[in-house]
Each structure stands twice: as structure tokens, then as C-alpha cells.
Design an enzyme around this catalytic site. Structure first.
Site, short mmCIF file in Angstrom:
data_model
loop_
_atom_site.label_atom_id
_atom_site.label_comp_id
_atom_site.label_asym_id
_atom_site.label_seq_id
_atom_site.Cartn_x
_atom_site.Cartn_y
_atom_site.Cartn_z
N MET A 52 -2.79 5.96 1.29
CA MET A 52 -1.47 5.60 1.81
C MET A 52 -1.04 6.63 2.85
SD MET A 52 -0.81 2.87 0.07
CE MET A 52 0.81 2.41 -0.51
N CYS A 53 0.05 6.37 3.46
CA CYS A 53 0.51 7.17 4.58
C CYS A 53 1.98 7.49 4.37
CB CYS A 53 0.33 6.40 5.88
SG CYS A 53 -1.27 5.60 6.01
#
Lengths: 259, 259
Positions: A1-2
Site C-alpha cells: 500500500m501507499c
């Protein structure tokens, strides 16, 4: 994820303080070390910086932290690769032109079984689900409104209709701006706050840094900051609800569009 | 008028030496102080830096001179405004996507009575004749080849047909690249050289700086540099003929396409 960071203001404002804390998550206080990027609107123009190095190691990120670029709409992203290799063309934010304006888009999340039909007007350069979603979104907006750009309330309503069909494929926290306003959509995690008079002293959670905003602002200034996880420890951040789309104009949250 | 700088190489190469001399013309050894920009391809991705400050005063230009970004195709531009105000959206190079690749374009010159019909797929964000010409060019390439990108010889032939119709409106020195190759078209002034083994020591004409390229290259490296006015005093630059279009691939000039 970011992780995502956005800023929307009523006067051009520099993002040095927020970006400094955010960039620490790009390999230092968090593990998002597969590239990063930031886009600043200046009038109709865009300054777009991307780097496939970790934000904490990037000379370009160092420049951003030292050079107070003033902007009314900013979108930044630090990447932990889930789909698409670590490469410059896969770094967010992405930029395309529609209606004679640049559009900037960044996404946090992961879309599964997402295979929209692209007609050819916008095609991904890299191989992320995110850039694919962005191309699809602009294509659908163009299909809906033709060559005449809609007013903001109509655009807001169109996005409120379109985004759930993408978000149905997985996690779709995203930010979108054409320099006039900033849209933020939450699937799982987004928070925002509005800084305005009387301005606080804010303290970063990722680095030992405080700023007394009352010293660097006028009473008329208003700044909305939108981020995956709150950036400061002594301010009140509001969490988005899952599925919520918010429109920020001049540093203020706008009302939900009437369907 | 403005000045252009391009680089096309067979291996990723940094442009620090050439850019250092070139940037001096952005307000120091010449009067091109109305902004500047540079775009580097890295694979399919692009690093795009633009600034409406003079190149000699720009913190971003300072970064480029210090940070050896390696690329096989680079296009840079320093601007002296003739059409369009001094603003970020009017800084070259411009970037758009076609066929799932980014295209980078910069122009030196001035087009008069140039009012092409745009169908809406590419629209200028700023107000320069240059961005208008770029939008028209991509539109016409898309119209000619549809959704299937042509091979380089076909693209070369198409540009050889299309560019004179734009150049008929005035001065149209320009560079165009999608990261695979670099096209350069001359109306009035372009020069190029190919650096290859045995590499020379090159001496900048705009600053007291020399580089012995034999120390920083391998015998296989080959670099074509294309620029408005020669950058070095002790190398042999070849002038383009007016109306000439050249295609550079892997640091080499290619043959003229068969009509």
C-alpha cells in the site's frame, strides 16, 4: 500500500512542513520506499516531481523540503509497490490533460479484476492499476461531458457516480485535482483538517519539528490538508467515512452534491 | 526566441556538462530569462522539470546541475517569451501521452497565422503557439496511424510530411521524443555532434569548464547532442540545413526516410 498527501488552499501556500513529515514515511518512519512523487499547480501549470528512489534518499525530495514552492493545490504520494514494478513510469501522481487543463491523480490501494475498456484517448504508460483507473476516469468524464468542461457541482456529481464502480474492485483511496479544486475519495483511510485563523502551532508526528503557523500566515489564509494518516500530534484530524468523496475548494470542504 | 538542447544516446548518460553551459544562456551569457524546462526519459517514464524563473536563478536548475540524472533521451529549453506570458504553463518542454507513451516537445521560433483545427483530443493548457503546434502534431499522428503506433521509419516519414505545413507559418526549430528516439527539425538554427570513442576533452563556450569524456565513458558509448548554438569551442558541430528533419537513434543520425 501507499500513502497520500493533498493540500487545497485559498492562497498559494508552501507544503514544506507537511511534506517533511510525510517524506519521513518514505523509508524512515514507515516502509513506503518504492518511489514517490508530488505535483504542484501554479495557475494552470504543473510542477511534477517523481522519483523511484525512496523519498528519504532522494535529492529531489531534499529540494522540495528546502524550496518553498507555493501552490493552491498539491498532491503527493509515497509508494510501496503492490502492482507494477519499481520504475519511474509507475510513480504517482500521474498527469494527463483534459479540456485544456492538467489533471493530477494519485491512488492508494489495490484494485482486483479491474479491466475497463479503454477507447484509446488515454492509455497507461506504466503497468499499475492506479494509472489504468485514472485513464478510465478521464475517458468517462470526457464521454459524459464532451468537449465542454462541467462546472464543479456537475463534476462532483459525476465523480460521485463513477468512483464507486472503480472502488468496487478493491481499495481506492484517491486524490484528483485540475488546479481549481481537490477531490478526495476514501475506501479505507483518509483524514483531513482545515487550518485557519487563529492558527495553531503544529507538531509533526514523524519528525521533531513544529511550526507556529500564526507567524507565517494572514488571518484570511485557509488550508485544507488531506492525508492517509494524521501528520501532526496536536491537531484534530477528521477521518473520512469509507466510500466518502469530498470536494475541497479554497481550503474548505464543500457540501455533498445533490443526486 | 528561445534555445533548445537535446541529447540522444545508446546508454543512459548524464547531461550535467551540456546543461551547465546551456543554462548559462538562461539570463547570463544570453537573454533567455523567461523560464526554462527539461525532460528526461527513464525507460517509459519522464522526469519533467519546468520553472518560470530564469535558469541561472532557479533552485531546480541548480539541482539538475548537481544531480546526474542518466537518460537516453533528454530535451531542454530556455525561453525568451515571444507569444504567451511568462507563466509555468507556457514553459517548454510540453508532455502529452499518445499510444501509451509520453511524448516530449520543445520549440524555438514563432508561428504566425497558425490556427489549426483541434478535434478535442489534445488541447493547449497555456497560450503559446508552440503547445498548439504540439497538440496539432499529436492529433494528426493519431489520425494517421489510429491506435497502433507506427514503426520509427513510418513515423519519420509522417513527420517529414507534417512538419513543413507547420513550419510554413514561421520559424519552427523543434525537438520531439517518446523516449525511443529523438527527432529534430530546423527552420533557422540547429547544430549537432556525435561524441564517441576516442572521446575528446570538451570545453564549454559559456562557462570555464572542461570535461575529459574518455574518463567517464566506455568505448561503446555514443552520445548525440543537438543544440541551437554550439556549446563547446573545441569540437566540430554540424549545422542543420533549413527545413531539415533529423532522426537520432542510439546516438546516431539515421538516414532520411524514403518518401
Amino acid at each position: 500500500m501507499c500513502q497520500l498527501l493533498g493540500m487545497n488552499c485559498n492562497v498559494p501556500t508552501d507544503i514544506v512542513f507537511s511534506f517533511t513529515g510525510f517524506a519521513m514515511r518514505g523509508g524512515h518512519t514507515d516502509t513506503h520506499h518504492d518511489g514517490w512523487g508530488i505535483a504542484f499547480f501554479e495557475g494552470a501549470g504543473v510542477r511534477h516531481f517523481v522519483d523511484h528512489q525512496a523519498a528519504i534518499a532522494s535529492p529531489v525530495a531534499e529540494l522540495i523540503k528546502r524550496y518553498p514552492i507555493k501552490s493552491r493545490n498539491v498532491i503527493a504520494h509515497i509508494r510501496k509497490a503492490t502492482q507494477g514494478q519499481v520504475a519511474l513510469e509507475n510513480c504517482h501522481p500521474f498527469v494527463r490533460e483534459l479540456w485544456g487543463r492538467y489533471w493530477v491523480f494519485a491512488h492508494n490501494g489495490d484494485l482486483k479484476e479491474f479491466h475497463p475498456v479503454l477507447t484509446g484517448s488515454y492509455r497507461p504508460v506504466g503497468c499499475t492499476d492506479s494509472e489504468l483507473a485514472f485513464c478510465y476516469l478521464l475517458q468517462e468524464l470526457h464521454a459524459r461531458f464532451g468537449d465542454a468542461p462541467p462546472a464543479l457541482p456537475q463534476l462532483h456529481a459525476a465523480l460521485a457516480e463513477l468512483l464507486p464502480s472503480i472502488a468496487a474492485h478493491g481499495t481506492f483511496n484517491m486524490m484528483l485535482s485540475s488546479g481549481e479544486a481537490l477531490f478526495a475519495h476514501c475506501s479505507t483511510s483518509l483524514h483531513y483538517l482545515v487550518r485557519q485563523h487563529p492558527f495553531p502551532t503544529a507538531k509533526l508526528s514523524d519528525e521533531d519539528l513544529s511550526v507556529d503557523f500564526s507567524q507565517v500566515t494572514t488571518p484570511q489564509d485557509r488550508v485544507a490538508v488531506i492525508v492517509t494518516q494524521p501528520l501532526t500530534t496536536n491537531e484534530q484530524w477528521t477521518a473520512f467515512a469509507p466510500g466518502e468523496l469530498k470536494l475541497f475548494v479554497d481550503g474548505m470542504v464543500q457540501d455533498t452534491p445533490v443526486a
